[in-house]
Design an enzyme around this catalytic site. Structure first.
Site, mmCIF file in Angstrom:
data_model
loop_
_atom_site.group_PDB
_atom_site.id
_atom_site.type_symbol
_atom_site.label_atom_id
_atom_site.label_comp_id
_atom_site.label_asym_id
_atom_site.label_seq_id
_atom_site.Cartn_x
_atom_site.Cartn_y
_atom_site.Cartn_z
ATOM 1 N N THR A 29 0.489 9.036 -8.718
ATOM 2 C CA THR A 29 1.753 9.783 -8.646
ATOM 3 C C THR A 29 2.913 8.928 -8.132
ATOM 4 O O THR A 29 4.074 9.292 -8.303
ATOM 5 C CB THR A 29 1.607 10.988 -7.714
ATOM 6 N N ASP A 69 8.840 -9.249 1.980
ATOM 7 C CA ASP A 69 8.021 -8.160 2.522
ATOM 8 C C ASP A 69 7.962 -8.298 4.039
ATOM 9 O O ASP A 69 7.359 -9.243 4.562
ATOM 10 C CB ASP A 69 6.608 -8.219 1.925
ATOM 11 N N ASP A 124 4.336 -8.447 5.637
ATOM 12 C CA ASP A 124 3.651 -9.728 5.412
ATOM 13 C C ASP A 124 4.245 -10.823 6.267
ATOM 14 O O ASP A 124 3.517 -11.670 6.817
ATOM 15 C CB ASP A 124 3.748 -10.112 3.928
#
Length: 211
Positions: free
Chosen positions: A110, A202, A205
């Site tokens: 979804t 990110d 990260d």
């Protein structure tokens, strides 16, 4: 319908440190330290409207009435995992704050955020909450996290990030017009993968040295 306010925080120290955070050559140790420092500086701006009251104390010279925070209760809610990188920086200024946590993952079918963890202070509704996450990209995770918090009867919420995309700001304002946004940077846009351009990559990260 009212629209939440966006507070663009352009203090030179914050902007300088944010540039170092963006730099791809900044390693995890320095990245964590800089995120921590910027979070502390942002906390000054986020708490600017805390009410004050007079309290009587005695200095080494005499008694007098001086300003103290008027019993306002604060809660800090990092969105896992990257939001944890900002937590200690804010707690340095507000050590009495209680801390909640919201963990989300994106359903592969979804593409909607799904809550996997949510633990809040028991007196949530009595507190001014500061929800923190380094990035406001699509706004999906931030909006979902705020929904989960509101379901637990929170009444006063602010959202704080290091970098926002216009798309995320627009979504958060549309879905949560009662939640003000505090950020030092609104970047150009999102790319096809949902990363902020130019952004910082990110955040999770880079905080924890993972890929």
């Amino acid at each position: 319908m009212p629209v939440s306010e966006v507070h663009l925080i352009e203090h030179p120290l914050i902007q300088h440190k944010l540039t170092l955070i963006r730099d791809k050559d900044t390693g995890p140790k320095e990245f964590r330290e800089l995120v921590d420092e910027v979070a502390t500086l942002l906390a000054y701006e986020v708490t600017r409207d805390l009410p004050l009251e007079k309290t009587e104390i005695e200095t080494p010279i005499m008694k007098g009435e001086f300003d103290t925070i008027a019993g306002k209760k604060i809660g800090i809610v990092p969105i896992l995992r990257a939001g944890l990188g900002m937590l200690d920086g804010i707690l340095k200024l507000i050590p009495a704050a209680k801390v909640g946590h919201v963990g989300l993952y994106r359903d592969p079918d979804t593409l909607e955020p799904v809550e996997y963890y949510c633990k809040m202070p028991t007196d949530l509704w009595e507190r001014d909450l500061i929800v923190i996450d380094p990035m406001l990209a699509t706004g999906g995770s931030a909006s979902a996290a705020i929904n989960f918090i509101k379901e637990r009867k929170a009444k006063s919420i602010k959202f704080v990030c290091l970098i926002a995309a216009p798309e995320g700001v627009e979504r958060l304002q549309k879905e949560h017009p009662d939640v003000d946004i505090y950020t030092p940077a609104i970047d150009e846009k999102l790319n096809d993968h949902g990363y902020i351009i130019p952004g910082l990559g990110d955040a999770g990260d880079r905080l924890y040295g993972t890929k």
